[in-house]
Design a protein around this motif. Structure first.
Motif, PDB file in Angstrom:
ATOM      1  N   PRO A  64       0.902  -1.160   0.146  1.00  0.00           N
ATOM      2  CA  PRO A  64       0.042   0.047  -0.123  1.00  0.00           C
ATOM      3  C   PRO A  64       0.823   1.203  -0.077  1.00  0.00           C
ATOM      4  O   PRO A  64       0.422   2.250  -0.477  1.00  0.00           O
ATOM      5  N   TRP A  65       2.111   1.205   0.326  1.00  0.00           N
ATOM      6  CA  TRP A  65       2.948   2.482   0.393  1.00  0.00           C
ATOM      7  C   TRP A  65       3.769   2.717  -0.895  1.00  0.00           C
ATOM      8  O   TRP A  65       4.480   3.697  -0.982  1.00  0.00           O
ATOM      9  N   GLY A  66       3.499   1.632  -1.776  1.00  0.00           N
ATOM     10  CA  GLY A  66       4.232   1.852  -3.137  1.00  0.00           C
ATOM     11  C   GLY A  66       5.231   0.556  -3.236  1.00  0.00           C
ATOM     12  O   GLY A  66       4.793  -0.472  -2.772  1.00  0.00           O
ATOM     13  N   THR A  67       6.061   0.973  -3.803  1.00  0.00           N
ATOM     14  CA  THR A  67       7.229  -0.133  -3.854  1.00  0.00           C
ATOM     15  C   THR A  67       8.655   0.440  -3.310  1.00  0.00           C
ATOM     16  O   THR A  67       9.090   1.532  -3.729  1.00  0.00           O
ATOM     17  N   THR A  68       9.241  -0.465  -2.570  1.00  0.00           N
ATOM     18  CA  THR A  68      10.737  -0.078  -1.942  1.00  0.00           C
ATOM     19  C   THR A  68      11.667  -1.029  -2.225  1.00  0.00           C
ATOM     20  O   THR A  68      11.404  -2.119  -2.447  1.00  0.00           O
ATOM     21  N   TYR A  69      12.820  -0.708  -2.342  1.00  0.00           N
ATOM     22  CA  TYR A  69      13.953  -1.389  -2.690  1.00  0.00           C
ATOM     23  C   TYR A  69      14.980  -1.386  -1.475  1.00  0.00           C
ATOM     24  O   TYR A  69      15.038  -0.538  -0.838  1.00  0.00           O
ATOM     25  N   ALA A  70      15.569  -2.577  -1.268  1.00  0.00           N
ATOM     26  CA  ALA A  70      16.688  -2.635  -0.387  1.00  0.00           C
ATOM     27  C   ALA A  70      17.927  -1.920  -0.705  1.00  0.00           C
ATOM     28  O   ALA A  70      18.404  -1.887  -1.883  1.00  0.00           O
ATOM     29  N   ALA A  71      18.263  -0.573   0.137  1.00  0.00           N
ATOM     30  CA  ALA A  71      19.150   0.187  -0.501  1.00  0.00           C
ATOM     31  C   ALA A  71      20.744  -0.368  -0.475  1.00  0.00           C
ATOM     32  O   ALA A  71      20.864  -1.367   0.201  1.00  0.00           O
ATOM     33  N   ASN A  72      21.378   0.262  -1.242  1.00  0.00           N
ATOM     34  CA  ASN A  72      22.867  -0.110  -1.208  1.00  0.00           C
ATOM     35  C   ASN A  72      23.524   0.688   0.079  1.00  0.00           C
ATOM     36  O   ASN A  72      23.582   1.863   0.018  1.00  0.00           O
ATOM     37  N   LEU A  73      23.555   0.005   1.072  1.00  0.00           N
ATOM     38  CA  LEU A  73      24.192   0.432   2.319  1.00  0.00           C
ATOM     39  C   LEU A  73      25.505   0.992   2.198  1.00  0.00           C
ATOM     40  O   LEU A  73      25.841   1.946   2.919  1.00  0.00           O
ATOM     41  N   ARG A  74      26.200   0.409   1.079  1.00  0.00           N
ATOM     42  CA  ARG A  74      27.678   1.114   1.011  1.00  0.00           C
ATOM     43  C   ARG A  74      27.554   2.425   0.571  1.00  0.00           C
ATOM     44  O   ARG A  74      28.398   3.413   0.783  1.00  0.00           O
ATOM     45  N   LEU A  75      26.608   2.899  -0.250  1.00  0.00           N
ATOM     46  CA  LEU A  75      26.601   4.166  -0.704  1.00  0.00           C
ATOM     47  C   LEU A  75      26.043   4.943   0.426  1.00  0.00           C
ATOM     48  O   LEU A  75      26.268   6.315   0.452  1.00  0.00           O
ATOM     49  N   THR A  76      25.000   4.577   1.070  1.00  0.00           N
ATOM     50  CA  THR A  76      24.463   5.331   2.313  1.00  0.00           C
ATOM     51  C   THR A  76      25.432   5.808   3.222  1.00  0.00           C
ATOM     52  O   THR A  76      25.654   7.077   3.566  1.00  0.00           O
TER      53      THR A  76
END
Length: 158
Positions: free
Chosen positions: A70-82
């Motif tokens: 219901p929130w849309g679509t999310t992806y597991a982020a690249n934590l190295r970039l974060t």
């Protein structure tokens, strides 16, 4: 003398020197935190499918499979970039305060100790080149152009 004082203080608190050393921020402890906290389950390509084999070349680089609900679509982020964009202190502050969309359990990260967050930061930094970002999340109603998992009950409760 200082070492003796620290040892006595630790032992009187029920913590051995070995336990205290194990909990000191380190790359090794950060790797452990990344595994036991489930970070690799979503943020490392092929981790779950391989039965938990952790490849340092792809560890925590994000995944292009979306979670749609219901929130849309999310992806597991690249934590190295974060992590690459932050100092260690900024990461600790971020880890204690960020919020994001499902299914990321950000509230669990808030419970990590400063030492766990610092160790995780050190581990991620040790992995090398950050790589490419994961796809951008989508708002509700937009169809993802990547594979995705429907992460919602078939019928919403009334």
């Amino acid at each position: 003398m200082r070492t003796l004082f620290i040892a006595v203080a630790l032992l009187s608190g029920g913590i051995s020197m070995a336990e205290a050393a194990e909990r000191a921020p380190s790359v090794e402890w950060g790797r452990h935190v990344s595994i036991t906290s489930g970070c690799n389950d979503c943020h490392t390509p092929g981790y779950a499918e391989s039965g938990g084999t952790l490849d340092p070349k792809t560890a925590l680089t994000g995944v292009a499979v979306g979670f749609s609900g219901p929130w849309g679509t999310t992806y597991a982020a690249n934590l190295r970039l974060t992590v690459a964009k932050m100092s260690e202190d900024a990461w600790v502050t971020y880890g204690k305060s960020f919020e994001t969309r499902p299914p990321m359990p950000w509230y669990n990260v808030h419970e990590m100790t400063d030492g766990e967050l610092r160790s995780f930061y050190m581990y991620v930094k040790s992995l090398g080149a950050p790589g490419q970002p994961a796809p951008q999340g989508l708002p509700p109603g937009e169809t993802p152009q990547t594979p995705f998992i429907v992460f919602a009950p078939p019928q919403m409760p009334q």
